[in-house]
Write a protein that holds these residues in place. Sequence first.
Motif, PDB file in Angstrom:
ATOM      1  N   ALA A  68      28.866  39.303  48.968  1.00  0.00           N
ATOM      2  CA  ALA A  68      28.930  38.098  48.141  1.00  0.00           C
ATOM      3  C   ALA A  68      27.628  37.312  48.244  1.00  0.00           C
ATOM      4  O   ALA A  68      27.074  36.865  47.232  1.00  0.00           O
ATOM      5  CB  ALA A  68      30.115  37.233  48.560  1.00  0.00           C
ATOM      6  N   ARG A  89      25.467  38.788  35.895  1.00  0.00           N
ATOM      7  CA  ARG A  89      26.290  39.877  36.466  1.00  0.00           C
ATOM      8  C   ARG A  89      26.345  39.782  37.983  1.00  0.00           C
ATOM      9  O   ARG A  89      27.406  39.953  38.582  1.00  0.00           O
ATOM     10  CB  ARG A  89      25.745  41.244  36.046  1.00  0.00           C
ATOM     11  CG  ARG A  89      26.059  41.617  34.606  1.00  0.00           C
ATOM     12  CD  ARG A  89      25.760  43.072  34.311  1.00  0.00           C
ATOM     13  NE  ARG A  89      24.400  43.487  34.621  1.00  0.00           N
ATOM     14  CZ  ARG A  89      23.375  43.392  33.794  1.00  0.00           C
ATOM     15  NH1 ARG A  89      23.532  42.899  32.582  1.00  0.00           N
ATOM     16  NH2 ARG A  89      22.180  43.805  34.171  1.00  0.00           N
ATOM     17  N   LEU A  92      28.620  36.823  38.975  1.00  0.00           N
ATOM     18  CA  LEU A  92      30.036  37.153  38.784  1.00  0.00           C
ATOM     19  C   LEU A  92      30.526  38.135  39.844  1.00  0.00           C
ATOM     20  O   LEU A  92      31.657  38.028  40.320  1.00  0.00           O
ATOM     21  CB  LEU A  92      30.267  37.697  37.375  1.00  0.00           C
ATOM     22  CG  LEU A  92      30.046  36.667  36.254  1.00  0.00           C
ATOM     23  CD1 LEU A  92      30.159  37.334  34.889  1.00  0.00           C
ATOM     24  CD2 LEU A  92      30.983  35.487  36.385  1.00  0.00           C
ATOM     25  N   GLU A  93      29.655  39.050  40.250  1.00  0.00           N
ATOM     26  CA  GLU A  93      30.020  39.985  41.328  1.00  0.00           C
ATOM     27  C   GLU A  93      30.160  39.229  42.645  1.00  0.00           C
ATOM     28  O   GLU A  93      31.068  39.516  43.437  1.00  0.00           O
ATOM     29  CB  GLU A  93      28.982  41.101  41.445  1.00  0.00           C
ATOM     30  CG  GLU A  93      29.250  42.088  42.555  1.00  0.00           C
ATOM     31  CD  GLU A  93      30.562  42.862  42.411  1.00  0.00           C
ATOM     32  OE1 GLU A  93      31.025  43.402  43.443  1.00  0.00           O
ATOM     33  OE2 GLU A  93      31.130  42.927  41.313  1.00  0.00           O
ATOM     34  N   CYS A  95      31.151  36.192  42.990  1.00  0.00           N
ATOM     35  CA  CYS A  95      32.440  35.487  42.885  1.00  0.00           C
ATOM     36  C   CYS A  95      33.613  36.447  43.054  1.00  0.00           C
ATOM     37  O   CYS A  95      34.635  36.090  43.649  1.00  0.00           O
ATOM     38  CB  CYS A  95      32.548  34.767  41.545  1.00  0.00           C
ATOM     39  SG  CYS A  95      31.390  33.401  41.377  1.00  0.00           S
ATOM     40  N   ARG A  96      33.466  37.656  42.526  1.00  0.00           N
ATOM     41  CA  ARG A  96      34.527  38.650  42.679  1.00  0.00           C
ATOM     42  C   ARG A  96      34.715  39.005  44.153  1.00  0.00           C
ATOM     43  O   ARG A  96      35.825  39.154  44.637  1.00  0.00           O
ATOM     44  CB  ARG A  96      34.188  39.921  41.886  1.00  0.00           C
ATOM     45  CG  ARG A  96      35.326  40.941  41.843  1.00  0.00           C
ATOM     46  CD  ARG A  96      34.899  42.251  41.230  1.00  0.00           C
ATOM     47  NE  ARG A  96      33.999  43.006  42.065  1.00  0.00           N
ATOM     48  CZ  ARG A  96      34.347  43.674  43.175  1.00  0.00           C
ATOM     49  NH1 ARG A  96      35.598  43.655  43.591  1.00  0.00           N
ATOM     50  NH2 ARG A  96      33.459  44.351  43.875  1.00  0.00           N
ATOM     51  N   ARG A  97      33.607  39.082  44.879  1.00  0.00           N
ATOM     52  CA  ARG A  97      33.661  39.437  46.295  1.00  0.00           C
ATOM     53  C   ARG A  97      34.136  38.276  47.162  1.00  0.00           C
ATOM     54  O   ARG A  97      34.709  38.487  48.216  1.00  0.00           O
ATOM     55  CB  ARG A  97      32.295  39.926  46.773  1.00  0.00           C
ATOM     56  CG  ARG A  97      31.919  41.275  46.200  1.00  0.00           C
ATOM     57  CD  ARG A  97      30.496  41.662  46.565  1.00  0.00           C
ATOM     58  NE  ARG A  97      30.171  42.953  46.027  1.00  0.00           N
ATOM     59  CZ  ARG A  97      30.331  44.098  46.677  1.00  0.00           C
ATOM     60  NH1 ARG A  97      30.818  44.096  47.897  1.00  0.00           N
ATOM     61  NH2 ARG A  97      30.009  45.237  46.105  1.00  0.00           N
ATOM     62  N   ASP A  98      33.835  37.060  46.726  1.00  0.00           N
ATOM     63  CA  ASP A  98      34.237  35.871  47.489  1.00  0.00           C
ATOM     64  C   ASP A  98      34.386  34.711  46.513  1.00  0.00           C
ATOM     65  O   ASP A  98      33.394  34.160  46.042  1.00  0.00           O
ATOM     66  CB  ASP A  98      33.193  35.542  48.557  1.00  0.00           C
ATOM     67  CG  ASP A  98      33.587  34.372  49.441  1.00  0.00           C
ATOM     68  OD1 ASP A  98      34.553  33.635  49.106  1.00  0.00           O
ATOM     69  OD2 ASP A  98      32.921  34.172  50.465  1.00  0.00           O
ATOM     70  N   GLU A  99      35.617  34.348  46.214  1.00  0.00           N
ATOM     71  CA  GLU A  99      35.881  33.310  45.210  1.00  0.00           C
ATOM     72  C   GLU A  99      35.276  31.963  45.578  1.00  0.00           C
ATOM     73  O   GLU A  99      35.072  31.109  44.712  1.00  0.00           O
ATOM     74  CB  GLU A  99      37.379  33.177  44.956  1.00  0.00           C
ATOM     75  CG  GLU A  99      38.157  32.732  46.164  1.00  0.00           C
ATOM     76  CD  GLU A  99      39.664  32.800  45.939  1.00  0.00           C
ATOM     77  OE1 GLU A  99      40.358  31.975  46.557  1.00  0.00           O
ATOM     78  OE2 GLU A  99      40.128  33.646  45.174  1.00  0.00           O
ATOM     79  N   GLU A 102      32.207  30.474  43.603  1.00  0.00           N
ATOM     80  CA  GLU A 102      32.314  29.812  42.304  1.00  0.00           C
ATOM     81  C   GLU A 102      31.861  28.351  42.354  1.00  0.00           C
ATOM     82  O   GLU A 102      31.269  27.853  41.399  1.00  0.00           O
ATOM     83  CB  GLU A 102      33.745  29.887  41.787  1.00  0.00           C
ATOM     84  CG  GLU A 102      34.143  31.286  41.391  1.00  0.00           C
ATOM     85  CD  GLU A 102      35.577  31.369  40.905  1.00  0.00           C
ATOM     86  OE1 GLU A 102      36.084  30.364  40.359  1.00  0.00           O
ATOM     87  OE2 GLU A 102      36.178  32.434  41.089  1.00  0.00           O
TER      88      GLU A 102
END
Length: 117
Positions: A68, A89, A92-93, A95-99, A102
């Motif tokens: 992240a 990209r 967003l990756e 954030c996908r790995r660790d919200e 955001e």
Amino acid sequence: MGTVKDTIHTTELDTAYLRGRQLLEKRKYAQALYVLHDYRDRNTAIALLSLGQDREALRILEALPATATSEYLRAIACSRLGRKAEGRRHFLEACRRDERMEYRAALDPEIDELLKN
């Protein structure tokens, strides 16, 4: 089994690395980079980003495993280099790995800029 010389050398490296991280925390980026340059890790990339050496920072980050934090730092470097779609990209990756990443969007102008377009 390592020799005493190996142990001393490792201890010196650990001490140098710790000193580099301390300099980074104190925002003495040029001094930190001098110490951390050969490690070519996340902290080296942070020092480079802090000094505006974004292209070199991105080279280091691209060689590191995706986490992240590394994805977030890649996003910043890409944003600064005008590579907006790629930066988006990476963010967003991250954030996908660790919200929790955001919340950074509103705090960092580079990330905020990526999300506008």
